[in-house]
Design a protein around this motif. Structure first.
Motif, PDB file in Angstrom:
ATOM      1  N   ALA A 173     -26.654  35.860  -8.807  1.00 21.60           N
ATOM      2  CA  ALA A 173     -25.990  35.264  -9.965  1.00 21.60           C
ATOM      3  C   ALA A 173     -26.368  35.990 -11.245  1.00 21.60           C
ATOM      4  CB  ALA A 173     -26.358  33.789 -10.063  1.00 21.60           C
ATOM      5  N   VAL A 174     -27.633  36.294 -11.411  1.00 21.75           N
ATOM      6  CA  VAL A 174     -28.095  36.972 -12.619  1.00 21.75           C
ATOM      7  C   VAL A 174     -27.539  38.381 -12.701  1.00 21.75           C
ATOM      8  CG1 VAL A 174     -30.157  37.895 -13.764  1.00 21.75           C
ATOM      9  CG2 VAL A 174     -30.157  35.553 -12.882  1.00 21.75           C
ATOM     10  N   LEU A 175     -27.390  39.034 -11.542  1.00 15.70           N
ATOM     11  CA  LEU A 175     -26.879  40.403 -11.530  1.00 15.70           C
ATOM     12  C   LEU A 175     -25.378  40.476 -11.759  1.00 15.70           C
ATOM     13  CD1 LEU A 175     -28.954  41.874  -8.574  1.00 15.70           C
ATOM     14  CD2 LEU A 175     -29.142  42.518 -10.975  1.00 15.70           C
ATOM     15  N   SER A 176     -24.663  39.404 -11.432  1.00 14.09           N
ATOM     16  CA  SER A 176     -23.201  39.467 -11.505  1.00 14.09           C
ATOM     17  C   SER A 176     -22.605  38.612 -12.614  1.00 14.09           C
ATOM     18  CB  SER A 176     -22.592  39.042 -10.158  1.00 14.09           C
ATOM     19  OG  SER A 176     -22.946  37.704  -9.854  1.00 14.09           O
ATOM     20  N   SER A 177     -23.410  37.794 -13.280  1.00 11.03           N
ATOM     21  CA  SER A 177     -22.869  36.878 -14.280  1.00 11.03           C
ATOM     22  C   SER A 177     -23.637  36.995 -15.594  1.00 11.03           C
ATOM     23  CB  SER A 177     -22.938  35.435 -13.759  1.00 11.03           C
ATOM     24  OG  SER A 177     -22.638  34.515 -14.796  1.00 11.03           O
ATOM     25  N   GLU A 178     -22.931  37.352 -16.640  1.00  9.87           N
ATOM     26  CA  GLU A 178     -23.556  37.418 -17.955  1.00  9.87           C
ATOM     27  C   GLU A 178     -23.992  36.031 -18.416  1.00  9.87           C
ATOM     28  OE1 GLU A 178     -24.477  40.084 -19.626  1.00  9.87           O
ATOM     29  OE2 GLU A 178     -23.739  41.279 -17.951  1.00  9.87           O
ATOM     30  N   ARG A 179     -23.265  35.018 -17.980  1.00 12.49           N
ATOM     31  CA  ARG A 179     -23.622  33.647 -18.349  1.00 12.49           C
ATOM     32  C   ARG A 179     -24.972  33.256 -17.758  1.00 12.49           C
ATOM     33  NH1 ARG A 179     -19.643  28.967 -16.470  1.00 12.49           N
ATOM     34  NH2 ARG A 179     -20.617  29.489 -14.476  1.00 12.49           N
ATOM     35  N   GLU A 180     -25.185  33.597 -16.483  1.00 12.63           N
ATOM     36  CA  GLU A 180     -26.467  33.274 -15.856  1.00 12.63           C
ATOM     37  C   GLU A 180     -27.599  34.120 -16.441  1.00 12.63           C
ATOM     38  OE1 GLU A 180     -26.613  30.578 -12.968  1.00 12.63           O
ATOM     39  OE2 GLU A 180     -25.346  30.439 -14.751  1.00 12.63           O
ATOM     40  N   LEU A 203     -28.616  32.505 -19.595  1.00 13.94           N
ATOM     41  CA  LEU A 203     -29.439  31.332 -19.316  1.00 13.94           C
ATOM     42  C   LEU A 203     -30.867  31.740 -18.973  1.00 13.94           C
ATOM     43  CD1 LEU A 203     -29.764  28.288 -18.859  1.00 13.94           C
ATOM     44  CD2 LEU A 203     -28.939  28.636 -16.510  1.00 13.94           C
ATOM     45  N   LEU A 204     -31.006  32.805 -18.185  1.00 14.91           N
ATOM     46  CA  LEU A 204     -32.337  33.287 -17.827  1.00 14.91           C
ATOM     47  C   LEU A 204     -33.135  33.662 -19.072  1.00 14.91           C
ATOM     48  CD1 LEU A 204     -34.415  34.246 -15.698  1.00 14.91           C
ATOM     49  CD2 LEU A 204     -33.247  36.463 -15.718  1.00 14.91           C
ATOM     50  N   ARG A 205     -32.453  34.293 -20.029  1.00 13.73           N
ATOM     51  CA  ARG A 205     -33.142  34.714 -21.261  1.00 13.73           C
ATOM     52  C   ARG A 205     -33.465  33.531 -22.160  1.00 13.73           C
ATOM     53  NH1 ARG A 205     -28.972  39.730 -22.381  1.00 13.73           N
ATOM     54  NH2 ARG A 205     -30.061  41.340 -21.158  1.00 13.73           N
ATOM     55  N   ALA A 206     -32.511  32.586 -22.263  1.00 11.07           N
ATOM     56  CA  ALA A 206     -32.673  31.493 -23.219  1.00 11.07           C
ATOM     57  C   ALA A 206     -33.494  30.330 -22.674  1.00 11.07           C
ATOM     58  CB  ALA A 206     -31.292  30.983 -23.666  1.00 11.07           C
ATOM     59  N   ASP A 207     -33.319  30.027 -21.402  1.00 14.97           N
ATOM     60  CA  ASP A 207     -33.975  28.847 -20.841  1.00 14.97           C
ATOM     61  C   ASP A 207     -34.308  29.088 -19.367  1.00 14.97           C
ATOM     62  OD1 ASP A 207     -34.890  26.346 -20.185  1.00 14.97           O
ATOM     63  OD2 ASP A 207     -33.139  25.261 -20.950  1.00 14.97           O
ATOM     64  N   PRO A 208     -35.300  29.936 -19.085  1.00 18.23           N
ATOM     65  CA  PRO A 208     -35.626  30.250 -17.687  1.00 18.23           C
ATOM     66  C   PRO A 208     -36.006  29.034 -16.853  1.00 18.23           C
ATOM     67  CG  PRO A 208     -37.329  31.050 -19.196  1.00 18.23           C
ATOM     68  CD  PRO A 208     -36.179  30.642 -20.038  1.00 18.23           C
ATOM     69  N   GLU A 209     -36.583  28.024 -17.484  1.00 12.85           N
ATOM     70  CA  GLU A 209     -36.970  26.823 -16.736  1.00 12.85           C
ATOM     71  C   GLU A 209     -35.740  26.092 -16.214  1.00 12.85           C
ATOM     72  OE1 GLU A 209     -39.022  23.845 -14.856  1.00 12.85           O
ATOM     73  OE2 GLU A 209     -39.682  25.830 -15.546  1.00 12.85           O
ATOM     74  N   VAL A 240     -15.483  36.539 -10.990  1.00 15.51           N
ATOM     75  CA  VAL A 240     -16.756  37.197 -10.680  1.00 15.51           C
ATOM     76  C   VAL A 240     -17.907  36.502 -11.383  1.00 15.51           C
ATOM     77  CG1 VAL A 240     -18.080  39.322 -10.942  1.00 15.51           C
ATOM     78  CG2 VAL A 240     -15.714  39.422 -10.156  1.00 15.51           C
ATOM     79  N   SER A 241     -17.676  36.047 -12.607  1.00 17.67           N
ATOM     80  CA  SER A 241     -18.758  35.458 -13.396  1.00 17.67           C
ATOM     81  C   SER A 241     -19.230  34.124 -12.834  1.00 17.67           C
ATOM     82  CB  SER A 241     -18.306  35.268 -14.847  1.00 17.67           C
ATOM     83  OG  SER A 241     -17.367  34.216 -14.967  1.00 17.67           O
ATOM     84  N   VAL A 242     -18.370  33.434 -12.097  1.00 16.60           N
ATOM     85  CA  VAL A 242     -18.765  32.123 -11.576  1.00 16.60           C
ATOM     86  C   VAL A 242     -19.009  32.153 -10.078  1.00 16.60           C
ATOM     87  CG1 VAL A 242     -17.498  30.916 -13.381  1.00 16.60           C
ATOM     88  CG2 VAL A 242     -16.353  31.394 -11.215  1.00 16.60           C
ATOM     89  N   THR A 243     -18.930  33.320  -9.481  1.00 19.88           N
ATOM     90  CA  THR A 243     -19.082  33.441  -8.033  1.00 19.88           C
ATOM     91  C   THR A 243     -20.415  34.071  -7.703  1.00 19.88           C
ATOM     92  OG1 THR A 243     -16.703  33.679  -7.744  1.00 19.88           O
ATOM     93  CG2 THR A 243     -18.088  34.373  -5.912  1.00 19.88           C
ATOM     94  N   VAL A 244     -21.164  33.423  -6.847  1.00 20.97           N
ATOM     95  CA  VAL A 244     -22.443  33.949  -6.388  1.00 20.97           C
ATOM     96  C   VAL A 244     -22.229  34.639  -5.063  1.00 20.97           C
ATOM     97  CG1 VAL A 244     -24.785  33.380  -5.658  1.00 20.97           C
ATOM     98  CG2 VAL A 244     -23.742  32.165  -7.570  1.00 20.97           C
ATOM     99  N   ARG A 245     -22.731  35.844  -4.944  1.00 21.53           N
ATOM    100  CA  ARG A 245     -22.640  36.597  -3.700  1.00 21.53           C
ATOM    101  C   ARG A 245     -23.687  36.060  -2.730  1.00 21.53           C
ATOM    102  NH1 ARG A 245     -20.010  39.926  -0.108  1.00 21.53           N
ATOM    103  NH2 ARG A 245     -21.366  41.524   0.729  1.00 21.53           N
ATOM    104  N   ARG A 246     -23.249  35.246  -1.771  1.00 19.83           N
ATOM    105  CA  ARG A 246     -24.158  34.666  -0.797  1.00 19.83           C
ATOM    106  C   ARG A 246     -24.013  35.384   0.539  1.00 19.83           C
ATOM    107  NH1 ARG A 246     -21.785  30.208  -3.385  1.00 19.83           N
ATOM    108  NH2 ARG A 246     -23.247  28.902  -4.522  1.00 19.83           N
TER     109      ARG A 246
END
Length: 246
Positions: free
Chosen positions: A9-16, A19-25, A86-92
């Motif tokens: 998710a972090v690699l494929s979504s700027e939104r995620e 979130l990682l940068r702003a609120d990792p918890e 792509v931004s909302v899809t997680v590669r599982r």
């Protein structure tokens, strides 16, 4: 959720990523990560990760094109729509026993329908059904009573998938179709059928003999059953329940 899904998710979504940068918890709670797993995700976002991100997107598109190429081409013509998916899809990783591309195609179809693009979603499911049938191996017919050939699938959609492409503006009408796998050349043929024929095919599930199928369907069922048998859409091996009509 898992650390693998969080990484994808972090690699494929700027939104995620934001979130990682702003609120990792918050991201940790979303993906049910341990503190150690969160640290792994945070360290994975290196200077070279933009290349990795593009690679993830390419993998998603390649997997989809293996199953639903026409749908992907249509969605890909709209850069904003493709980027949103792509931004909302997680590669599982695909579930055990599910081929690569199938789970992604199911995600795409569901996302398109949820996005209000039901026609595109229907076509994605139609393409996926053909791709799955083409790759399946036929199992022998069972009871000896009428049933669909192992090389056949009965499908139903809210739009007329047989009218496309182009896929935008497919006619909104309940559509029944039979998909039939053939081997020479290897392909899947589509037959648009009436609702009455679809109901007759549903009755051919191996639980009724010929006379019971005809009695349940009524009308011109015997003649239609003969035509379906001649086209090898319906089979009966063992003939324990009476001969197929001719």
């Amino acid at each position: 959720m898992s650390v693998g899904e969080a990484l994808a998710a972090v690699l494929s979504s700027e939104r995620e990523l934001a979130l990682l940068r702003a609120d990792p918890e918050r991201l940790r709670r979303r993906y049910a990560l341990t503190e150690g797993e969160l640290a792994m995700v945070m360290s994975a976002r290196s200077p070279g990760s933009e290349v990795t991100s593009r690679g993830v997107v390419r993998l998603v598109r390649s997997a989809l094109e293996a199953c639903v190429p026409v749908t992907v081409a249509e969605v890909g013509r709209d850069a904003g729509l493709w980027a949103e998916f792509v931004s909302v899809t997680v590669r599982r990783p695909p579930p055990v026993g599910v081929r690569v591309g199938v789970s992604e195609a199911r995600q795409l179809a569901a996302w398109l329908e949820g996005r209000g693009l039901g026609g595109l979603g229907c076509y994605a499911r139609y393409e996926l059904a053909k791709a799955e049938l083409l790759r399946e191996r036929s199992a022998p017919a069972g009871s000896g009573w009428p049933l669909l050939s192992p090389a056949v699938r009965l499908v139903e959609f809210e739009v007329d998938v047989t009218a496309g492409p182009p896929l935008r503006g497919l006619p909104v009408r309940r559509t029944f179709a039979v998909l039939q796998r053939v081997r020479d050349p290897a392909c899947v043929r589509t037959y648009r059928i009436s609702e009455a024929t679809a109901e007759l095919l549903r009755l051919c599930d191996g639980s009724r003999d010929v006379e019971q199928v005809v009695a349940a369907a009524g009308g011109q069922a015997r003649a239609m059953l003969a035509r379906l048998a001649a086209a090898r859409l319906v089979v009966a091996r063992g003939a324990s329940g009476g001969r197929m009509p001719r």
